[in-house]
Design a protein around this motif. Structure first.
Motif, mmCIF file in Angstrom:
data_model
loop_
_atom_site.group_PDB
_atom_site.id
_atom_site.type_symbol
_atom_site.label_atom_id
_atom_site.label_comp_id
_atom_site.label_asym_id
_atom_site.label_seq_id
_atom_site.Cartn_x
_atom_site.Cartn_y
_atom_site.Cartn_z
ATOM 1 N N GLY A 1 -4.494 -3.977 -12.677
ATOM 2 C CA GLY A 1 -3.534 -4.071 -11.866
ATOM 3 C C GLY A 1 -2.526 -3.745 -12.934
ATOM 4 O O GLY A 1 -1.656 -2.421 -12.637
ATOM 5 N N LEU A 2 -2.631 -3.226 -14.292
ATOM 6 C CA LEU A 2 -1.585 -2.729 -15.388
ATOM 7 C C LEU A 2 -2.107 -0.935 -15.115
ATOM 8 O O LEU A 2 -1.896 0.081 -15.842
ATOM 9 N N THR A 3 -3.574 -0.936 -15.012
ATOM 10 C CA THR A 3 -3.223 0.312 -14.404
ATOM 11 C C THR A 3 -2.347 1.628 -13.553
ATOM 12 O O THR A 3 -2.099 2.237 -14.370
ATOM 13 N N PHE B 1 -4.717 6.354 -8.891
ATOM 14 C CA PHE B 1 -5.572 5.883 -9.356
ATOM 15 C C PHE B 1 -6.205 5.927 -7.862
ATOM 16 O O PHE B 1 -6.147 5.528 -7.297
ATOM 17 N N GLY B 2 -7.331 6.182 -7.879
ATOM 18 C CA GLY B 2 -8.644 6.713 -7.045
ATOM 19 C C GLY B 2 -10.114 6.869 -7.506
ATOM 20 O O GLY B 2 -9.635 8.017 -8.076
ATOM 21 N N ILE B 3 -10.534 6.927 -6.757
ATOM 22 C CA ILE B 3 -11.885 6.984 -7.253
ATOM 23 C C ILE B 3 -12.985 8.066 -6.171
ATOM 24 O O ILE B 3 -13.252 9.004 -7.129
ATOM 25 N N GLY C 1 -8.749 8.400 1.259
ATOM 26 C CA GLY C 1 -8.422 7.542 0.211
ATOM 27 C C GLY C 1 -9.523 6.364 0.028
ATOM 28 O O GLY C 1 -10.560 5.699 1.053
ATOM 29 N N CYS C 2 -10.147 5.689 -1.154
ATOM 30 C CA CYS C 2 -11.411 4.531 -1.172
ATOM 31 C C CYS C 2 -10.217 2.968 -1.072
ATOM 32 O O CYS C 2 -9.006 3.407 -1.601
ATOM 33 N N THR C 3 -11.102 2.313 -1.456
ATOM 34 C CA THR C 3 -10.346 1.008 -1.090
ATOM 35 C C THR C 3 -9.660 0.651 -2.697
ATOM 36 O O THR C 3 -8.631 0.007 -2.492
ATOM 37 N N SER C 4 -10.070 1.200 -3.288
ATOM 38 C CA SER C 4 -9.479 0.967 -5.167
ATOM 39 C C SER C 4 -8.111 1.977 -5.493
ATOM 40 O O SER C 4 -7.126 1.588 -5.607
ATOM 41 N N GLY C 5 -7.978 3.400 -4.119
ATOM 42 C CA GLY C 5 -6.790 3.764 -4.052
ATOM 43 C C GLY C 5 -5.885 3.731 -3.483
ATOM 44 O O GLY C 5 -4.598 2.922 -3.827
ATOM 45 N N MET D 1 -3.240 0.940 -5.886
ATOM 46 C CA MET D 1 -2.641 1.895 -5.768
ATOM 47 C C MET D 1 -1.373 2.519 -4.996
ATOM 48 O O MET D 1 -0.410 2.230 -4.955
ATOM 49 N N GLY D 2 -2.016 2.293 -3.681
ATOM 50 C CA GLY D 2 -1.261 2.405 -2.773
ATOM 51 C C GLY D 2 -0.958 1.990 -2.265
ATOM 52 O O GLY D 2 1.278 1.664 -2.192
ATOM 53 N N LEU D 3 -1.088 0.157 -2.022
ATOM 54 C CA LEU D 3 -0.046 -0.860 -1.983
ATOM 55 C C LEU D 3 0.845 -1.373 -2.853
ATOM 56 O O LEU D 3 2.247 -1.438 -2.549
ATOM 57 N N SER D 4 0.658 -0.987 -4.156
ATOM 58 C CA SER D 4 1.456 -1.127 -5.027
ATOM 59 C C SER D 4 2.947 -0.044 -5.172
ATOM 60 O O SER D 4 4.200 -0.467 -5.600
ATOM 61 N N SER D 5 2.064 0.701 -4.423
ATOM 62 C CA SER D 5 3.791 2.030 -4.341
ATOM 63 C C SER D 5 4.069 1.660 -3.348
ATOM 64 O O SER D 5 4.492 2.270 -3.097
ATOM 65 N N LEU D 6 3.750 1.173 -2.063
ATOM 66 C CA LEU D 6 4.403 0.577 -1.134
ATOM 67 C C LEU D 6 4.262 1.708 0.092
ATOM 68 O O LEU D 6 4.767 2.021 0.650
ATOM 69 N N GLN D 7 2.970 2.408 0.052
ATOM 70 C CA GLN D 7 3.533 3.345 1.149
ATOM 71 C C GLN D 7 1.964 2.386 2.010
ATOM 72 O O GLN D 7 1.249 2.137 2.385
#
Length: 189
Positions: free
Chosen positions: A20-22, A34-36, A146-150, A154-160
């Motif tokens: 989460g801190l990434t 973030f995303g692979i 995007g993938c699950t990590s992205g 990243m997406g949920l933490s930036s409220l997309q």
């Protein structure tokens, strides 16, 4: 003790916050996301400069992502070579019983060798699980943008909103696959 930390799974309350801190770290370092899965696009744009609009962008601005993925691969090699843990993967006893009913009993590796091996690849079950499954994951990743990590990190933490929809879809698809489709495939093929 340090070797034990490297060879054992980390608890969720350590690994989760580190992952989460990434997100804030990448945003602070350079407004990066973030995303692979996007790495494959960057790699194709770098290695195959064709006249395809999808690959016409400045991939050099995203080279950090290629280094990130290279680090993941290098880390996996280092752990596999130097910190290999031969203990079987620990799974819930109920799941062990259920999988045993399908003939899956070998838990020595990261994935069950009874399913994922070269001999199985050329069976109907292997083609469905490995080839068709891989194509569906690749298609879904591209279709969802995007993938699950992205999306989930990243997406949920930036409220997309699109990431919320994608993550819910990943979860629903995973539940359907694990509880309905996979048991059918394991039983009938």
């Amino acid at each position: 003790m340090f070797l034990n930390i490297l060879t054992s799974p980390w608890p969720w309350y350590v690994a989760g916050p580190l992952i989460g801190l990434t997100v804030p770290l990448l945003l602070l370092i350079g407004n990066k996301s973030f995303g692979i899965s996007s790495s494959l696009r960057h790699l194709c744009a770098a290695c195959f400069p064709a006249n395809i609009s999808f690959f016409k962008y400045d991939w050099k601005k995203e080279i950090w992502n290629l280094f990130f993925v290279t680090g993941i691969i290098a880390g996996a090699v280092v752990v596999t070579v130097f910190f290999n843990n031969d203990a079987p993967v620990q799974i819930n006893p109920k799941l062990t019983t259920e999988l045993g009913n399908y003939g899956i009993t070998d838990y020595k590796g990261l994935v069950p060798a009874d399913l994922f091996n070269w001999q199985n690849l050329f069976t109907i079950k292997g083609i469905i699980l490995m080839v068709v499954g891989g194509l569906l994951v690749g298609f879904g990743t591209r279709y969802a943008g995007g993938c699950t990590s992205g999306h989930a990190i990243m997406g949920l933490s930036s409220l997309q909103r699109s990431s919320l929809i994608a993550t819910v879809s990943f979860m629903v698809g995973g539940f359907i696959m694990a509880n309905l489709i996979l048991p059918y495939i394991l039983k009938h093929f």
